[in-house]
Design a protein around this motif. Structure first.
Motif, PDB file in Angstrom:
ATOM      1  N   ILE A  25       0.838  -1.207   0.000  1.00 32.71           N
ATOM      2  CA  ILE A  25       0.000   0.000   0.000  1.00 32.71           C
ATOM      3  C   ILE A  25       0.868   1.252   0.000  1.00 32.71           C
ATOM      4  O   ILE A  25       0.613   2.201  -0.747  1.00 32.71           O
ATOM      5  CB  ILE A  25      -0.965  -0.014   1.206  1.00 32.71           C
ATOM      6  N   ILE A  26       1.916   1.255   0.810  1.00 36.99           N
ATOM      7  CA  ILE A  26       2.809   2.422   0.869  1.00 36.99           C
ATOM      8  C   ILE A  26       3.546   2.595  -0.455  1.00 36.99           C
ATOM      9  O   ILE A  26       3.729   3.722  -0.936  1.00 36.99           O
ATOM     10  CB  ILE A  26       3.776   2.292   2.061  1.00 36.99           C
ATOM     11  N   TRP A  27       3.968   1.484  -1.061  1.00 36.37           N
ATOM     12  CA  TRP A  27       4.627   1.568  -2.364  1.00 36.37           C
ATOM     13  C   TRP A  27       3.685   2.180  -3.399  1.00 36.37           C
ATOM     14  O   TRP A  27       4.082   3.029  -4.188  1.00 36.37           O
ATOM     15  CB  TRP A  27       5.069   0.164  -2.795  1.00 36.37           C
ATOM     16  N   TRP A  28       2.416   1.743  -3.393  1.00 34.66           N
ATOM     17  CA  TRP A  28       1.430   2.275  -4.330  1.00 34.66           C
ATOM     18  C   TRP A  28       1.213   3.771  -4.098  1.00 34.66           C
ATOM     19  O   TRP A  28       1.094   4.543  -5.045  1.00 34.66           O
ATOM     20  CB  TRP A  28       0.116   1.513  -4.169  1.00 34.66           C
ATOM     21  N   MET A  29       1.179   4.187  -2.832  1.00 35.77           N
ATOM     22  CA  MET A  29       0.974   5.603  -2.525  1.00 35.77           C
ATOM     23  C   MET A  29       2.149   6.457  -2.990  1.00 35.77           C
ATOM     24  O   MET A  29       1.964   7.612  -3.377  1.00 35.77           O
ATOM     25  CB  MET A  29       0.799   5.799  -1.002  1.00 35.77           C
ATOM     26  N   ALA A  30       3.356   5.898  -2.964  1.00 37.33           N
ATOM     27  CA  ALA A  30       4.552   6.678  -3.289  1.00 37.33           C
ATOM     28  C   ALA A  30       4.822   6.783  -4.783  1.00 37.33           C
ATOM     29  O   ALA A  30       5.675   7.570  -5.198  1.00 37.33           O
ATOM     30  CB  ALA A  30       5.763   6.056  -2.592  1.00 37.33           C
ATOM     31  N   GLN A  31       4.122   6.005  -5.594  1.00 41.38           N
ATOM     32  CA  GLN A  31       4.349   6.054  -7.042  1.00 41.38           C
ATOM     33  C   GLN A  31       3.906   7.402  -7.599  1.00 41.38           C
ATOM     34  O   GLN A  31       2.853   7.932  -7.229  1.00 41.38           O
ATOM     35  CB  GLN A  31       3.550   4.940  -7.741  1.00 41.38           C
ATOM     36  N   PRO A  32       4.701   7.970  -8.488  1.00 34.59           N
ATOM     37  CA  PRO A  32       4.284   9.231  -9.101  1.00 34.59           C
ATOM     38  C   PRO A  32       3.078   9.014 -10.008  1.00 34.59           C
ATOM     39  O   PRO A  32       2.868   7.908 -10.519  1.00 34.59           O
ATOM     40  CB  PRO A  32       5.507   9.656  -9.907  1.00 34.59           C
ATOM     41  N   PRO A  33       2.285  10.045 -10.191  1.00 32.73           N
ATOM     42  CA  PRO A  33       1.122   9.882 -11.079  1.00 32.73           C
ATOM     43  C   PRO A  33       1.555   9.607 -12.508  1.00 32.73           C
ATOM     44  O   PRO A  33       2.594  10.091 -12.970  1.00 32.73           O
ATOM     45  CB  PRO A  33       0.378  11.218 -10.957  1.00 32.73           C
ATOM     46  N   ARG A  34       0.766   8.824 -13.200  1.00 33.41           N
ATOM     47  CA  ARG A  34       1.059   8.527 -14.603  1.00 33.41           C
ATOM     48  C   ARG A  34       0.783   9.762 -15.454  1.00 33.41           C
ATOM     49  O   ARG A  34      -0.169  10.491 -15.205  1.00 33.41           O
ATOM     50  CB  ARG A  34       0.185   7.393 -15.104  1.00 33.41           C
ATOM     51  N   PRO A  35       1.599   9.960 -16.483  1.00 33.13           N
ATOM     52  CA  PRO A  35       1.299  11.083 -17.382  1.00 33.13           C
ATOM     53  C   PRO A  35       0.016  10.799 -18.152  1.00 33.13           C
ATOM     54  O   PRO A  35      -0.287   9.665 -18.511  1.00 33.13           O
ATOM     55  CB  PRO A  35       2.500  11.132 -18.313  1.00 33.13           C
ATOM     56  N   LYS A  36      -0.743  11.854 -18.387  1.00 33.75           N
ATOM     57  CA  LYS A  36      -2.005  11.699 -19.103  1.00 33.75           C
ATOM     58  C   LYS A  36      -1.738  11.459 -20.582  1.00 33.75           C
ATOM     59  O   LYS A  36      -0.861  12.075 -21.182  1.00 33.75           O
ATOM     60  CB  LYS A  36      -2.872  12.951 -18.926  1.00 33.75           C
ATOM     61  N   ARG A  37      -2.536  10.572 -21.147  1.00 34.42           N
ATOM     62  CA  ARG A  37      -2.433  10.319 -22.584  1.00 34.42           C
ATOM     63  C   ARG A  37      -3.254  11.335 -23.339  1.00 34.42           C
ATOM     64  O   ARG A  37      -4.259  11.816 -22.862  1.00 34.42           O
ATOM     65  CB  ARG A  37      -2.959   8.928 -22.924  1.00 34.42           C
ATOM     66  N   ARG A  38      -2.851  11.615 -24.565  1.00 33.35           N
ATOM     67  CA  ARG A  38      -3.609  12.561 -25.376  1.00 33.35           C
ATOM     68  C   ARG A  38      -4.379  11.849 -26.419  1.00 33.35           C
ATOM     69  O   ARG A  38      -4.204  10.828 -26.855  1.00 33.35           O
ATOM     70  CB  ARG A  38      -2.675  13.567 -26.008  1.00 33.35           C
TER      71      ARG A  38
END
Length: 72
Positions: A59-72
């Motif tokens: 859970i902590i690993w998932w929280m620390a992941q940076p947000p994915r860049p949005k696709r266009r």
């Protein structure tokens, strides 16, 4: 997913994990280990005391992941 929302969800999941895991581990100990020796109790609580860390780490690993860049 925004970082703040991800951290809020992760925090709620961590609190729920700790509460549910503690209740479950204690209930199992009361039901199944009532007539066991002190060494069995010690071993059980050592193992269950460390075992909750595995899902918490995920859970902590998932929280620390940076947000994915949005696709266009």
């Amino acid at each position: 997913m925004p970082v703040r929302l991800k951290k809020l969800i992760g925090t709620v999941l961590l609190v729920a994990l700790v509460i549910i895991y503690a209740l479950l581990a204690t209930t199992i100990a009361i039901v199944h280990l009532s007539q066991s020796s002190t060494w069995v109790h010690l071993l059980y609580f050592l193992v269950t005391g460390v075992l909750w860390v595995l899902p918490a780490m995920f859970i902590i690993w998932w929280m620390a992941q940076p947000p994915r860049p949005k696709r266009r």
